[in-house]
Design a protein around this motif. Structure first.
Motif, PDB file in Angstrom:
ATOM      1  N   UNK A   1      16.515   5.480  41.260  1.00 53.31           N
ATOM      2  CA  UNK A   1      16.223   4.097  40.879  1.00 53.31           C
ATOM      3  C   UNK A   1      16.256   3.180  42.097  1.00 53.31           C
ATOM      4  N   UNK A   2      17.261   3.354  42.930  1.00 52.29           N
ATOM      5  CA  UNK A   2      17.399   2.525  44.120  1.00 52.29           C
ATOM      6  C   UNK A   2      16.210   2.694  45.061  1.00 52.29           C
ATOM      7  N   UNK A   3      15.845   3.934  45.331  1.00 50.89           N
ATOM      8  CA  UNK A   3      14.737   4.189  46.253  1.00 50.89           C
ATOM      9  C   UNK A   3      13.395   3.766  45.660  1.00 50.89           C
ATOM     10  N   UNK A   4      13.247   3.919  44.348  1.00 50.41           N
ATOM     11  CA  UNK A   4      12.004   3.480  43.708  1.00 50.41           C
ATOM     12  C   UNK A   4      11.872   1.965  43.794  1.00 50.41           C
ATOM     13  N   UNK A   5      12.947   1.250  43.525  1.00 48.81           N
ATOM     14  CA  UNK A   5      12.940  -0.203  43.643  1.00 48.81           C
ATOM     15  C   UNK A   5      12.559  -0.624  45.055  1.00 48.81           C
ATOM     16  N   UNK A   6      13.158   0.001  46.039  1.00 46.56           N
ATOM     17  CA  UNK A   6      12.844  -0.318  47.431  1.00 46.56           C
ATOM     18  C   UNK A   6      11.375  -0.065  47.732  1.00 46.56           C
ATOM     19  N   UNK A   7      10.871   1.077  47.298  1.00 47.80           N
ATOM     20  CA  UNK A   7       9.472   1.421  47.550  1.00 47.80           C
ATOM     21  C   UNK A   7       8.527   0.397  46.946  1.00 47.80           C
ATOM     22  N   UNK A   8       8.769   0.022  45.709  1.00 50.66           N
ATOM     23  CA  UNK A   8       7.879  -0.912  45.020  1.00 50.66           C
ATOM     24  C   UNK A   8       7.959  -2.307  45.643  1.00 50.66           C
ATOM     25  N   UNK A   9       9.159  -2.774  45.923  1.00 55.97           N
ATOM     26  CA  UNK A   9       9.305  -4.111  46.513  1.00 55.97           C
ATOM     27  C   UNK A   9       8.674  -4.160  47.911  1.00 55.97           C
ATOM     28  N   UNK A  10       8.915  -3.150  48.724  1.00 55.66           N
ATOM     29  CA  UNK A  10       8.341  -3.163  50.072  1.00 55.66           C
ATOM     30  C   UNK A  10       6.826  -2.990  50.053  1.00 55.66           C
ATOM     31  N   UNK A  11       6.314  -2.219  49.100  1.00 57.18           N
ATOM     32  CA  UNK A  11       4.860  -2.091  48.969  1.00 57.18           C
ATOM     33  C   UNK A  11       4.251  -3.441  48.591  1.00 57.18           C
ATOM     34  N   UNK A  12       4.906  -4.130  47.681  1.00 53.03           N
ATOM     35  CA  UNK A  12       4.423  -5.459  47.302  1.00 53.03           C
ATOM     36  C   UNK A  12       4.465  -6.406  48.501  1.00 53.03           C
ATOM     37  N   UNK A  13       5.599  -6.428  49.195  1.00 48.06           N
ATOM     38  CA  UNK A  13       5.739  -7.339  50.338  1.00 48.06           C
ATOM     39  C   UNK A  13       4.682  -7.043  51.393  1.00 48.06           C
ATOM     40  N   UNK A  14       4.428  -5.764  51.656  1.00 49.93           N
ATOM     41  CA  UNK A  14       3.424  -5.394  52.657  1.00 49.93           C
ATOM     42  C   UNK A  14       2.025  -5.787  52.211  1.00 49.93           C
ATOM     43  N   UNK A  15       1.772  -5.717  50.911  1.00 48.80           N
ATOM     44  CA  UNK A  15       0.441  -6.093  50.426  1.00 48.80           C
ATOM     45  C   UNK A  15       0.219  -7.602  50.507  1.00 48.80           C
ATOM     46  N   UNK A  16       1.287  -8.380  50.397  1.00 44.23           N
ATOM     47  CA  UNK A  16       1.177  -9.836  50.484  1.00 44.23           C
ATOM     48  C   UNK A  16       1.058 -10.271  51.937  1.00 44.23           C
TER      49      UNK A  16
END
Length: 144
Positions: A63-78
């Motif tokens: 859960x922790x790593x998935x959250x990190x992956x999704x948040x960082x992917x979003x931040x990188x896309x923005x």
């Protein structure tokens, strides 16, 4: 590679919108398999509490790593410049929350605490190992 703050051309970014999350299904499948193995090992070693603790430990890591992956992917896309502040902030928040939860669980005297810790460690090792494998094999083939 573009200069910091310079965005990719729209055509290139649109051609591969999901590259930031492409590895996630493989990592989640490996974590799911590890949850089953950890629960079985915990049950054999220490009963129901150990099975629950070991499986929960792997689940917490996934859960922790998935959250990190999704948040960082979003931040990188923005904006790629958001990756560092979001990554550091999320890391600090997750480690604080994990510490609070571990202290709370430890104060109950629950016998599944040690298996929980071992499950977290196993989850980290497996997630990291599968991620390295994915980057050096699957992603490396796609990049050529």
């Amino acid at each position: 590679m573009a200069e910091p703050g310079v965005r990719e051309p729209a055509a290139t970014a649109a051609a591969d919108r999901r590259w930031r999350l492409r590895h996630l299904p493989v990592l989640l499948a490996a974590s799911g398999l590890l949850i089953a193995v950890a629960a079985l090992a915990g049950a054999l070693a220490g009963g129901a509490d150990a099975a629950l603790g070991a499986a929960a430990g792997v689940g917490v890591t996934a859960l922790s790593y998935t959250l990190t992956t999704v948040v960082l992917a979003w931040a990188d896309s923005v904006n790629p410049q958001l990756v560092l502040p979001f990554g550091l902030g999320l890391y600090a928040a997750k480690m604080t929350l994990l510490g609070v939860v571990m202290v709370a669980v430890a104060s109950t005297g629950w016998p599944g605490l040690i298996p929980l810790c071992l499950g977290i460690a196993a989850g980290v090792v497996v997630w990291t190992g599968v991620h390295i494998w994915w980057l050096t094999t699957v992603h490396a083939r796609r990049s050529r």
